[in-house]
Design a protein around this motif. Structure first.
Motif, PDB file in Angstrom:
ATOM      1  N   SER A   1       0.903  -1.309  -0.237  1.00 54.52           N
ATOM      2  CA  SER A   1       0.042  -0.131   0.069  1.00 54.52           C
ATOM      3  C   SER A   1       0.874   1.099  -0.010  1.00 54.52           C
ATOM      4  N   GLY A   2       0.370   2.292  -0.517  1.00 55.06           N
ATOM      5  CA  GLY A   2       1.074   3.586  -0.378  1.00 55.06           C
ATOM      6  C   GLY A   2       0.486   4.527  -1.524  1.00 55.06           C
ATOM      7  N   TYR A   3       0.982   5.869  -1.276  1.00 51.52           N
ATOM      8  CA  TYR A   3       0.603   6.773  -2.032  1.00 51.52           C
ATOM      9  C   TYR A   3       1.987   7.762  -2.423  1.00 51.52           C
ATOM     10  N   THR A   4       1.739   8.479  -3.587  1.00 54.50           N
ATOM     11  CA  THR A   4       2.752   9.615  -3.760  1.00 54.50           C
ATOM     12  C   THR A   4       1.815  10.819  -4.236  1.00 54.50           C
ATOM     13  N   ILE A   5       2.344  11.860  -3.791  1.00 54.13           N
ATOM     14  CA  ILE A   5       1.857  13.133  -4.064  1.00 54.13           C
ATOM     15  C   ILE A   5       2.505  14.014  -4.640  1.00 54.13           C
ATOM     16  N   PHE A   6       2.260  14.769  -6.095  1.00 53.64           N
ATOM     17  CA  PHE A   6       3.148  15.678  -6.631  1.00 53.64           C
ATOM     18  C   PHE A   6       2.345  17.220  -6.496  1.00 53.64           C
ATOM     19  N   SER A   7       2.771  17.914  -5.872  1.00 49.32           N
ATOM     20  CA  SER A   7       2.333  19.115  -5.678  1.00 49.32           C
ATOM     21  C   SER A   7       2.513  20.336  -6.748  1.00 49.32           C
ATOM     22  N   PRO A   8       1.771  21.106  -7.300  1.00 49.27           N
ATOM     23  CA  PRO A   8       1.895  22.116  -8.341  1.00 49.27           C
ATOM     24  C   PRO A   8       3.124  22.958  -7.997  1.00 49.27           C
ATOM     25  N   GLU A   9       3.613  22.965  -6.624  1.00 49.53           N
ATOM     26  CA  GLU A   9       4.505  23.799  -6.183  1.00 49.53           C
ATOM     27  C   GLU A   9       5.788  22.912  -6.251  1.00 49.53           C
ATOM     28  N   GLY A  10       6.042  21.871  -6.719  1.00 51.77           N
ATOM     29  CA  GLY A  10       7.121  21.307  -6.913  1.00 51.77           C
ATOM     30  C   GLY A  10       7.715  20.307  -5.721  1.00 51.77           C
ATOM     31  N   ARG A  11       6.797  19.845  -4.808  1.00 53.50           N
ATOM     32  CA  ARG A  11       7.227  19.081  -3.754  1.00 53.50           C
ATOM     33  C   ARG A  11       6.572  17.693  -3.970  1.00 53.50           C
ATOM     34  N   VAL A  12       7.118  16.522  -3.768  1.00 47.36           N
ATOM     35  CA  VAL A  12       6.544  15.203  -3.907  1.00 47.36           C
ATOM     36  C   VAL A  12       6.832  14.538  -2.615  1.00 47.36           C
ATOM     37  N   TRP A  13       5.822  13.795  -2.235  1.00 43.69           N
ATOM     38  CA  TRP A  13       5.831  12.972  -1.028  1.00 43.69           C
ATOM     39  C   TRP A  13       5.684  11.542  -1.479  1.00 43.69           C
ATOM     40  N   PHE A  14       6.457  10.784  -0.864  1.00 42.65           N
ATOM     41  CA  PHE A  14       6.387   9.220  -1.464  1.00 42.65           C
ATOM     42  C   PHE A  14       6.595   8.421  -0.196  1.00 42.65           C
ATOM     43  N   MET A  15       5.432   7.419   0.102  1.00 45.44           N
ATOM     44  CA  MET A  15       5.200   6.537   1.143  1.00 45.44           C
ATOM     45  C   MET A  15       4.795   5.276   0.782  1.00 45.44           C
ATOM     46  N   LEU A  16       5.593   4.194   0.808  1.00 45.40           N
ATOM     47  CA  LEU A  16       5.189   2.839   0.261  1.00 45.40           C
ATOM     48  C   LEU A  16       5.460   1.912   1.687  1.00 45.40           C
ATOM     49  N   THR A  17       4.462   1.001   1.958  1.00 52.54           N
ATOM     50  CA  THR A  17       4.529  -0.004   2.846  1.00 52.54           C
ATOM     51  C   THR A  17       4.328  -1.403   2.278  1.00 52.54           C
ATOM     52  N   GLY A  18       4.867  -2.326   2.662  1.00 48.44           N
ATOM     53  CA  GLY A  18       4.779  -3.760   2.198  1.00 48.44           C
ATOM     54  C   GLY A  18       3.586  -4.415   2.806  1.00 48.44           C
ATOM     55  N   ASP A  19       3.070  -5.234   2.107  1.00 49.21           N
ATOM     56  CA  ASP A  19       1.792  -6.093   2.473  1.00 49.21           C
ATOM     57  C   ASP A  19       2.255  -6.923   3.834  1.00 49.21           C
ATOM     58  N   GLY A  20       1.084  -7.193   4.660  1.00 53.54           N
ATOM     59  CA  GLY A  20       1.270  -7.900   5.750  1.00 53.54           C
ATOM     60  C   GLY A  20       2.076  -7.183   6.906  1.00 53.54           C
ATOM     61  N   ARG A  21       2.064  -6.012   6.954  1.00 53.02           N
ATOM     62  CA  ARG A  21       2.844  -5.555   8.143  1.00 53.02           C
ATOM     63  C   ARG A  21       1.936  -5.533   9.390  1.00 53.02           C
ATOM     64  N   GLU A  22       2.781  -6.192  10.495  1.00 52.10           N
ATOM     65  CA  GLU A  22       1.932  -6.230  11.844  1.00 52.10           C
ATOM     66  C   GLU A  22       2.718  -5.120  12.737  1.00 52.10           C
ATOM     67  N   PRO A  23       1.923  -4.628  13.711  1.00 56.37           N
ATOM     68  CA  PRO A  23       2.470  -3.859  14.552  1.00 56.37           C
ATOM     69  C   PRO A  23       3.805  -4.442  15.473  1.00 56.37           C
TER      70      PRO A  23
END
Length: 153
Positions: free
Chosen positions: A36-58
């Motif tokens: 699961s995860g997302y990436t966000i590209f802003s029009p102001e020129g910043r990117v956020w990138f966060m991905l996590t693997g399947d089956g993560r447990e606390p």
């Protein structure tokens, strides 16, 4: 902002994360079948990138918490587009070694699909495979897709 830069602006949801081995062409789901995860590209020129693997447990112990870092990729920074590449000048990252570096990725837009390719290299997790690269596929987030994602199954 050119057409490629304008087209990449927005929020993208992770669909698949594969690793391809250069010598054999073999592909495998490096973060499991359902990362699961997302990436966000802003029009102001910043990117956020966060991905996590399947089956993560606390995790409860220090060792369990540390192991969670093996199934996480997260960084942000200013980005720029050069042809079919985006380059992020990383200023915050889950791995401090990335801070201050320029992370180059190739990308291809196909409608509401974004495919991202990392450069070929020997990756520490799969060093015995030789050179490999990540192939990361995203889908543009729209109001309909967000509503569908939270609707009961």
């Amino acid at each position: 902002m050119d057409a490629s830069a304008a087209g990449i602006v927005g929020t993208w949801r992770l669909l698949a994360y594969e690793v391809e081995v250069r010598a054999t062409g073999r592909r495998f789901p490096a973060m499991g079948e359902r990362p699961s995860g997302y990436t966000i590209f802003s029009p102001e020129g910043r990117v956020w990138f966060m991905l996590t693997g399947d089956g993560r447990e606390p995790g409860d112990s220090d060792a369990e918490m540390a192991r969670l870092l093996e199934s996480l990729i997260a960084y942000t920074g200013r980005y720029r587009i050069e042809g079919d590449d985006w380059i992020t000048e990383v200023d915050v990252a889950w791995n401090p070694a990335w801070v201050g570096t320029g992370q180059r990725r190739q990308f291809a837009l196909d409608g509401d699909r974004l495919e991202v390719l990392t450069p070929w290299r020997v990756m520490p997790n799969w060093a015995d495979e030789g050179e490999s690269r990540s192939i990361i596929t995203f889908e543009r987030v729209t109001v309909e897709r967000v509503a569908g994602a939270v609707a009961p199954e």
